[in-house]
Design a protein around this motif. Structure first.
Motif, PDB file in Angstrom:
ATOM      1  N   ASP A   1       0.828  -1.212   0.000  1.00 21.39           N
ATOM      2  CA  ASP A   1       0.000   0.000   0.000  1.00 21.39           C
ATOM      3  C   ASP A   1       0.862   1.262   0.000  1.00 21.39           C
ATOM      4  OD1 ASP A   1      -2.232  -1.617   0.049  1.00 21.39           O
ATOM      5  OD2 ASP A   1      -2.500  -1.482   2.222  1.00 21.39           O
ATOM      6  N   ILE A   2       1.922   1.260   0.810  1.00 21.54           N
ATOM      7  CA  ILE A   2       2.812   2.434   0.869  1.00 21.54           C
ATOM      8  C   ILE A   2       3.535   2.600  -0.465  1.00 21.54           C
ATOM      9  CG2 ILE A   2       4.762   3.511   2.057  1.00 21.54           C
ATOM     10  CD1 ILE A   2       4.016   1.836   4.537  1.00 21.54           C
ATOM     11  N   ALA A   3       3.966   1.474  -1.026  1.00 22.47           N
ATOM     12  CA  ALA A   3       4.653   1.524  -2.323  1.00 22.47           C
ATOM     13  C   ALA A   3       3.730   2.050  -3.412  1.00 22.47           C
ATOM     14  CB  ALA A   3       5.165   0.123  -2.683  1.00 22.47           C
ATOM     15  N   ALA A   4       2.460   1.664  -3.344  1.00 21.57           N
ATOM     16  CA  ALA A   4       1.491   2.148  -4.331  1.00 21.57           C
ATOM     17  C   ALA A   4       1.341   3.663  -4.219  1.00 21.57           C
ATOM     18  CB  ALA A   4       0.144   1.466  -4.122  1.00 21.57           C
ATOM     19  N   THR A   5       1.326   4.165  -2.997  1.00 24.70           N
ATOM     20  CA  THR A   5       1.245   5.617  -2.784  1.00 24.70           C
ATOM     21  C   THR A   5       2.482   6.304  -3.346  1.00 24.70           C
ATOM     22  OG1 THR A   5      -0.083   5.333  -0.785  1.00 24.70           O
ATOM     23  CG2 THR A   5       1.062   7.432  -1.039  1.00 24.70           C
ATOM     24  N   LEU A   6       3.643   5.705  -3.098  1.00 23.44           N
ATOM     25  CA  LEU A   6       4.898   6.273  -3.598  1.00 23.44           C
ATOM     26  C   LEU A   6       4.875   6.361  -5.121  1.00 23.44           C
ATOM     27  CD1 LEU A   6       7.798   7.211  -2.838  1.00 23.44           C
ATOM     28  CD2 LEU A   6       8.527   4.829  -3.156  1.00 23.44           C
ATOM     29  N   HIS A   7       4.372   5.324  -5.754  1.00 21.89           N
ATOM     30  CA  HIS A   7       4.317   5.306  -7.221  1.00 21.89           C
ATOM     31  C   HIS A   7       3.266   6.270  -7.753  1.00 21.89           C
ATOM     32  CE1 HIS A   7       3.280   3.646 -11.252  1.00 21.89           C
ATOM     33  NE2 HIS A   7       4.598   3.515 -11.327  1.00 21.89           N
ATOM     34  N   ARG A   8       2.120   6.322  -7.079  1.00 24.42           N
ATOM     35  CA  ARG A   8       1.033   7.200  -7.529  1.00 24.42           C
ATOM     36  C   ARG A   8       1.438   8.672  -7.437  1.00 24.42           C
ATOM     37  NH1 ARG A   8      -2.311   5.323  -4.341  1.00 24.42           N
ATOM     38  NH2 ARG A   8      -2.222   6.863  -2.677  1.00 24.42           N
ATOM     39  N   GLU A   9       2.187   9.024  -6.402  1.00 28.25           N
ATOM     40  CA  GLU A   9       2.536  10.423  -6.182  1.00 28.25           C
ATOM     41  C   GLU A   9       3.820  10.846  -6.900  1.00 28.25           C
ATOM     42  OE1 GLU A   9       2.685  10.960  -1.970  1.00 28.25           O
ATOM     43  OE2 GLU A   9       0.490  10.814  -1.710  1.00 28.25           O
ATOM     44  N   ASN A  10       4.643   9.870  -7.296  1.00 31.49           N
ATOM     45  CA  ASN A  10       5.944  10.238  -7.867  1.00 31.49           C
ATOM     46  C   ASN A  10       6.240   9.593  -9.213  1.00 31.49           C
ATOM     47  OD1 ASN A  10       7.359  11.722  -5.435  1.00 31.49           O
ATOM     48  ND2 ASN A  10       6.368   9.904  -4.573  1.00 31.49           N
ATOM     49  N   ALA A  11       5.319   8.750  -9.694  1.00 31.99           N
ATOM     50  CA  ALA A  11       5.511   8.053 -10.984  1.00 31.99           C
ATOM     51  C   ALA A  11       6.885   7.381 -11.008  1.00 31.99           C
ATOM     52  CB  ALA A  11       5.327   9.028 -12.131  1.00 31.99           C
ATOM     53  N   GLY A  12       7.710   7.687 -12.002  1.00 28.97           N
ATOM     54  CA  GLY A  12       9.001   7.015 -12.134  1.00 28.97           C
ATOM     55  C   GLY A  12      10.171   7.760 -11.535  1.00 28.97           C
ATOM     56  N   LEU A  13       9.920   8.736 -10.683  1.00 32.47           N
ATOM     57  CA  LEU A  13      10.992   9.573 -10.136  1.00 32.47           C
ATOM     58  C   LEU A  13      12.086   8.751  -9.457  1.00 32.47           C
ATOM     59  CD1 LEU A  13      12.095  12.411  -9.497  1.00 32.47           C
ATOM     60  CD2 LEU A  13      10.660  12.405  -7.429  1.00 32.47           C
ATOM     61  N   TYR A  14      11.721   7.677  -8.764  1.00 31.49           N
ATOM     62  CA  TYR A  14      12.704   6.889  -8.006  1.00 31.49           C
ATOM     63  C   TYR A  14      12.992   5.545  -8.670  1.00 31.49           C
ATOM     64  CZ  TYR A  14      11.301  10.350  -4.561  1.00 31.49           C
ATOM     65  OH  TYR A  14      11.017  11.531  -3.927  1.00 31.49           O
ATOM     66  N   HIS A  15      12.704   5.459  -9.981  1.00 33.70           N
ATOM     67  CA  HIS A  15      12.870   4.213 -10.716  1.00 33.70           C
ATOM     68  C   HIS A  15      14.333   3.986 -11.090  1.00 33.70           C
ATOM     69  CE1 HIS A  15      11.784   1.666 -14.514  1.00 33.70           C
ATOM     70  NE2 HIS A  15      12.324   0.939 -13.549  1.00 33.70           N
ATOM     71  N   HIS A  16      14.820   2.785 -10.755  1.00 34.05           N
ATOM     72  CA  HIS A  16      16.150   2.349 -11.183  1.00 34.05           C
ATOM     73  C   HIS A  16      16.030   0.904 -11.626  1.00 34.05           C
ATOM     74  CE1 HIS A  16      18.656   5.781  -9.857  1.00 34.05           C
ATOM     75  NE2 HIS A  16      17.702   5.945  -8.958  1.00 34.05           N
ATOM     76  N   ALA A  17      16.878   0.514 -12.537  1.00 33.09           N
ATOM     77  CA  ALA A  17      16.835  -0.847 -13.065  1.00 33.09           C
ATOM     78  C   ALA A  17      17.218  -1.855 -11.993  1.00 33.09           C
ATOM     79  CB  ALA A  17      17.781  -0.975 -14.253  1.00 33.09           C
ATOM     80  N   ALA A  18      16.576  -3.018 -12.044  1.00 35.07           N
ATOM     81  CA  ALA A  18      16.842  -4.057 -11.043  1.00 35.07           C
ATOM     82  C   ALA A  18      18.305  -4.489 -11.072  1.00 35.07           C
ATOM     83  CB  ALA A  18      15.930  -5.248 -11.298  1.00 35.07           C
ATOM     84  N   THR A  19      18.916  -4.451 -12.255  1.00 35.76           N
ATOM     85  CA  THR A  19      20.337  -4.850 -12.341  1.00 35.76           C
ATOM     86  C   THR A  19      21.215  -3.936 -11.494  1.00 35.76           C
ATOM     87  OG1 THR A  19      20.474  -3.524 -14.385  1.00 35.76           O
ATOM     88  CG2 THR A  19      20.141  -5.904 -14.620  1.00 35.76           C
ATOM     89  N   ALA A  20      20.873  -2.647 -11.473  1.00 33.97           N
ATOM     90  CA  ALA A  20      21.644  -1.707 -10.657  1.00 33.97           C
ATOM     91  C   ALA A  20      21.325  -1.891  -9.176  1.00 33.97           C
ATOM     92  CB  ALA A  20      21.331  -0.269 -11.089  1.00 33.97           C
ATOM     93  N   VAL A  21      20.058  -2.161  -8.882  1.00 32.42           N
ATOM     94  CA  VAL A  21      19.630  -2.321  -7.484  1.00 32.42           C
ATOM     95  C   VAL A  21      20.316  -3.521  -6.842  1.00 32.42           C
ATOM     96  CG1 VAL A  21      17.656  -2.807  -5.977  1.00 32.42           C
ATOM     97  CG2 VAL A  21      17.397  -1.234  -7.917  1.00 32.42           C
ATOM     98  N   PHE A  22      20.489  -4.607  -7.613  1.00 30.11           N
ATOM     99  CA  PHE A  22      21.049  -5.842  -7.049  1.00 30.11           C
ATOM    100  C   PHE A  22      22.533  -6.017  -7.374  1.00 30.11           C
ATOM    101  CE2 PHE A  22      16.591  -6.572  -6.699  1.00 30.11           C
ATOM    102  CZ  PHE A  22      16.433  -7.446  -5.618  1.00 30.11           C
ATOM    103  N   ALA A  23      23.155  -5.003  -7.932  1.00 31.50           N
ATOM    104  CA  ALA A  23      24.573  -5.090  -8.293  1.00 31.50           C
ATOM    105  C   ALA A  23      25.442  -5.288  -7.051  1.00 31.50           C
ATOM    106  CB  ALA A  23      24.997  -3.828  -9.038  1.00 31.50           C
ATOM    107  N   ASP A  24      26.301  -6.295  -7.094  1.00 31.27           N
ATOM    108  CA  ASP A  24      27.270  -6.591  -6.025  1.00 31.27           C
ATOM    109  C   ASP A  24      26.618  -6.893  -4.677  1.00 31.27           C
ATOM    110  OD1 ASP A  24      29.420  -6.121  -7.790  1.00 31.27           O
ATOM    111  OD2 ASP A  24      29.261  -3.960  -7.419  1.00 31.27           O
ATOM    112  N   VAL A  25      25.331  -7.250  -4.681  1.00 36.50           N
ATOM    113  CA  VAL A  25      24.641  -7.596  -3.432  1.00 36.50           C
ATOM    114  C   VAL A  25      24.861  -9.077  -3.136  1.00 36.50           C
ATOM    115  CG1 VAL A  25      22.384  -7.829  -2.320  1.00 36.50           C
ATOM    116  CG2 VAL A  25      22.899  -5.801  -3.690  1.00 36.50           C
ATOM    117  N   PRO A  26      25.292  -9.442  -1.933  1.00 38.90           N
ATOM    118  CA  PRO A  26      25.493 -10.856  -1.577  1.00 38.90           C
ATOM    119  C   PRO A  26      24.217 -11.665  -1.774  1.00 38.90           C
ATOM    120  CG  PRO A  26      26.454  -9.429   0.084  1.00 38.90           C
ATOM    121  CD  PRO A  26      25.653  -8.540  -0.826  1.00 38.90           C
TER     122      PRO A  26
END
Length: 584
Positions: free
Chosen positions: A205-230
Motif C-alpha cells: 500500500d505504501i509503495a502504491a502511494t509512492l508510485h502514484r505520487e511520484n511516478a518514475g521519479l525513483y525508478h532504477h533498473a533491477a540490475t543496478a539495485v542488485f549489483a554486487d549484493v550478496p
C-alpha cells in the motif's frame, strides 16, 4: 475509615513518646488493613510488632499499652489483641454505612489517593518499531501501560505518557528498502523480493502511494539495485548481508534526498496508522519522542563523548565499547560500530538522560519480556554518566498468545502473518480487549481466548462486571416506570443488615485501599480482580432480594447501596479504560 483509624494510632504513638516509651524521633506509619475474616474485626494494625524491637518489649505487652493510649472514637466498638501482637479493630455498625455517603458525595473522586502527590512520573510504553501496524502482541503493553498511567493518576501522581518512536536504525532502513522494492514492482521491474524484507500488505500500500505520487521519479533498473549484493538465504547466501547490500545500494542510487523521501513516507504512513490504532483503543500519549531527534540534535554524540571523557570506554576491532561490566552488567556493550554507526544502546543511553533532564521524579519503562537483558546495561550507563539510575523502573510485559478455539494464531511483523490490534478490536470490542489484557500480572504469560472475550456469559469477566453496572441502571428505570423516587436518607441505612448487604458494604470500603495497593505495586490487575468480586457480590444480592419494595426506608437504603456499587464499578472500569454501559 482507614484514615481515621490511622490518625488514632498516630495519636497513641505520640502519647507513648511523651510517656518515654519511645524516643521523639521514632517515625513509624501505622499500617491499617482490612481483616480477611469478620470474626477478627473489620481492621487490623501491626504497630505493636513494628515497634517491639525499638521498645525492647514483647509485642503483646506493647499492644496493650498502645490500646490504652488510643483516643476514644465514636466509630470504634472495641479493640482486641490477637496472635503475636496484632491489634484488631471492630468498627461501630453505624460507621460502616459512612462509605455509602462518601461514595455518593465524592462520585468519580471516590477511591482516589494522594500517595503520589507532588511526584511526576513518566510512563513510556508500547514504543514498537514503526515498521508495521500494531498487532495483538503489542496490545497487552498498550492496555497495561494506559491502565497503569490511569491508576497512578488515581493515586495522585502527575503522569506523562510517552511513545518512543524508533525512527532510526537498521529496521527502519529495511522497511524503507522494502517499500522501494515494491515500488519498483509497480515500475515494471522483476526480481526476487528479499527473504528478510517486510512483506505485509501494508508495504504494498505504501509503495502504491509512492508510485502514484511520484511516478518514475525513483525508478532504477533491477540490475543496478542488485549489483554486487550478496546472495540471499534461498540461494545459499546470508539474508542479513543480502538486505544490508540492498539498503546500501538504495541509499547510493536514490541519494540522500530521494532515500529520505522514501524513508519518511514509510515512517509517517506507519506512524499515522499506529496513532489511529492507539486512539481507537483508548490509549493516548502526551509525547511521541523521535529517536532520530537524539542523533540530529547531537545528544547521542554528547553522551558517548561524556562516557569517553570519564574513561568508561575502549576501542576493540574498530568499535567503541562501554565498560558496563564495571557497573554490574554481564558483559561490555558496543556504543559505536566499526562502520561508525551508533548502536540502539547508544540511543537508549541518550534517551534516558534526556528523560531525567526533563525533570521527572520517576521513570517507568514498560518493555516486552524479551528486553529484560537491556535493563542492567541502561542502568549501568546512567550510573556511569552520574545520573540517578534508581529513578528508573522497568516493568516487563509478556506478549499474549492469541487463540481461536484450539488454534493458535501467528504473529510476525516481518512475514506479514499477524493479527492486528485493529482486527482484534473490531472482533471482540475495545472493552473486552482492554480488560482481558490486564487480567493477569504483566510478567505472566497469558492466552487471549477470542471466543470467551466475545461471549455474553458469566464466564466472561468484563461482560459480568458491565452487566452488574447495567442491572443497577435497569432497577432505577423500573423505579421511574412505577412513578417512585429514590431519596438518599443516611438514617435509613440502618436497615441494611442482611448478609448480602453487609458483604457489599465491606467490599465497597476496601476500594480505596485496593487503588493504593495496586498503584504501589504497579498492578492494574488488582482493580480487575476487585471489580469481579464486587460484581459477584452484587449479582448474588440482586438474585436474592428485591430493591423496589413497599417499605420506603428499606427501598431507599438498598437503592443507595446499589447506586454506590454502580459508582465504584464505574470508577474502577474507568481506570482500566473500559466503558460502563447502562444497557447490555
Amino acid at each position: 475509615m482507614k484514615a481515621h483509624l490511622t490518625h488514632l494510632f498516630e495519636q497513641a504513638l505520640e502519647q507513648l513518646k511523651k510517656d518515654g516509651l519511645f524516643s521523639a524521633d521514632t517515625d513509624v506509619l501505622p499500617q491499617i488493613n482490612h481483616t480477611r475474616d469478620a470474626r477478627f474485626g473489620d481492621f487490623a494494625c501491626n504497630l505493636a510488632m513494628q515497634l517491639a524491637k525499638p521498645a525492647k518489649q514483647n509485642p503483646r505487652v506493647l499492644a496493650e499499652k498502645i490500646i490504652a493510649a488510643l483516643p476514644a472514637s465514636e466509630h470504634v466498638d472495641k479493640v482486641e489483641i490477637a496472635g503475636p501482637g496484632f491489634i484488631n479493630i471492630f468498627v461501630h455498625k453505624a460507621s460502616r454505612f459512612a462509605v455509602i455517603n462518601q461514595i455518593l458525595e465524592q462520585k468519580a473522586d471516590f477511591g482516589r489517593s494522594q500517595i503520589g502527590q507532588g511526584q511526576s512520573v513518566q510512563v513510556e510504553f508500547i514504543s514498537a518499531n514503526p515498521t508495521g501496524p500494531l498487532h495483538v502482541g503489542h496490545g497487552r503493553g498498550a492496555a497495561y501501560g494506559a491502565a497503569l498511567a490511569s491508576l497512578l493518576r488515581s493515586a495522585g501522581f502527575q503522569v506523562s505518557c510517552e511513545y518512543y518512536v524508533n525512527d532510526a536504525g537498521r529496521q527502519m532502513d529495511i522497511l524503507a528498502t522494502s517499500v522501494w522494492l515494491r515500488y519498483l514492482d509497480f515500475c515494471g521491474e522483476s526480481f526476487a523480493f528479499p527473504s528478510n524484507g517486510y512483506q505485509g500488505d501494508y508495504v504494498q500500500d505504501i509503495a502504491a502511494t509512492l508510485h502514484r505520487e511520484n511516478a518514475g521519479l525513483y525508478h532504477h533498473a533491477a540490475t543496478a539495485v542488485f549489483a554486487d549484493v550478496p546472495a540471499d538465504a534461498p540461494d545459499g547466501g546470508d539474508k542479513e548481508l543480502h538486505i544490508d547490500g540492498l539498503i546500501k545500494n538504495a541509499q547510493q542510487l536514490l541519494g540522500d534526498k530521494g532515500y529520505r523521501a522514501v524513508f519518511d513516507l514509510a515512517l509517517n504512513t506507519v506512524l499515522a496508522d499506529i496513532k489511529r490504532d492507539t486512539q481507537a483503543f483508548g490509549v493516548n500519549f502526551d509525547q511521541w519522542f523521535s529517536e532520530r531527534s537524539l542523533t540530529e540534535s547531537g545528544i547521542v554524540e554528547k553522551s558517548v563523548n561524556t562516557l569517553k571523557e570519564k574513561g568508561f570506554t575502549y576501542e576493540q576491532n574498530g568499535a567503541l565499547w562501554f565498560r558496563s561490566t564495571e557497573f554490574g552488567d554481564e558483559k561490555d556493550r558496543v556504543l559505536v560500530r566499526d562502520d561508525g554507526r551508533t548502536t540502539y544502546f547508544a540511543s537508549d543511553v541518550a534517551y534516558h538522560l534526556n528523560k531525567l533532564e526533563r525533570g521527572f521524579d520517576k521513570l517507568i519503562n514498560i518493555w516486552g519480556a524479551d528486553h529484560h537483558g537491556y535493563v542492567p546495561r541502561v542502568r549501568a550507563a546512567m550510573t556511569a554518566l552520574g545520573a540517578e539510575a534508581d529513578k528508573l523502573t522497568v516493568l516487563l510485559v509478556q506478549f499474549a498468545s492469541l487463540w481461536r478455539g484450539k488454534e493458535k494464531l501467528q504473529m510476525s511483523t516481518r512475514s506479514g502473518e499477524f493479527v492486528t490490534l485493529r482486527e482484534l478490536r473490531k472482533e471482540v470490542g475495545k472493552d473486552a480487549a482492554r480488560f482481558f489484557y490486564v487480567l493477569r500480572k504483566s510478567e505472566q504469560h497469558m492466552d487471549f481466548d477470542l471466543e470467551l472475550a466475545k461471549s455474553r456469559s458469566n464466564d466472561n469477566p468484563v461482560y459480568y462486571i458491565q452487566y452488574a453496572h447495567a442491572r443497577v441502571s435497569s432497577v432505577f428505570r423500573q423505579l421511574q416506570a412505577r412513578n417512585l423516587v429514590w431519596l438518599h436518607d443516611p438514617a435509613a441505612l440502618e436497615s441494611l443488615n442482611n448478609e448480602y448487604e453487609q458483604a457489599l458494604l465491606t467490599r465497597l470500603s476496601k476500594y480505596g485501599n485496593v487503588v493504593e495497593t495496586a498503584a504501589k505495586a504497579y498492578e492494574p490487575h488488582q482493580i480487575a480482580y476487585y471489580l469481579r468480586e464486587l460484581a459477584n457480590e452484587f449479582h448474588t444480592f440482586y438474585n436474592a432480594h428485591q430493591f423496589i419494595v413497599e417499605d420506603e426506608d428499606v427501598r431507599n437504603a438498598r437503592l443507595s447501596l446499589i447506586e454506590a456499587v454502580q459508582q465504584v464499578l464505574r470508577n474502577g472500569l474507568a481506570i482500566l479504560g473500559v466503558s460502563a454501559p447502562d444497557e447490555m
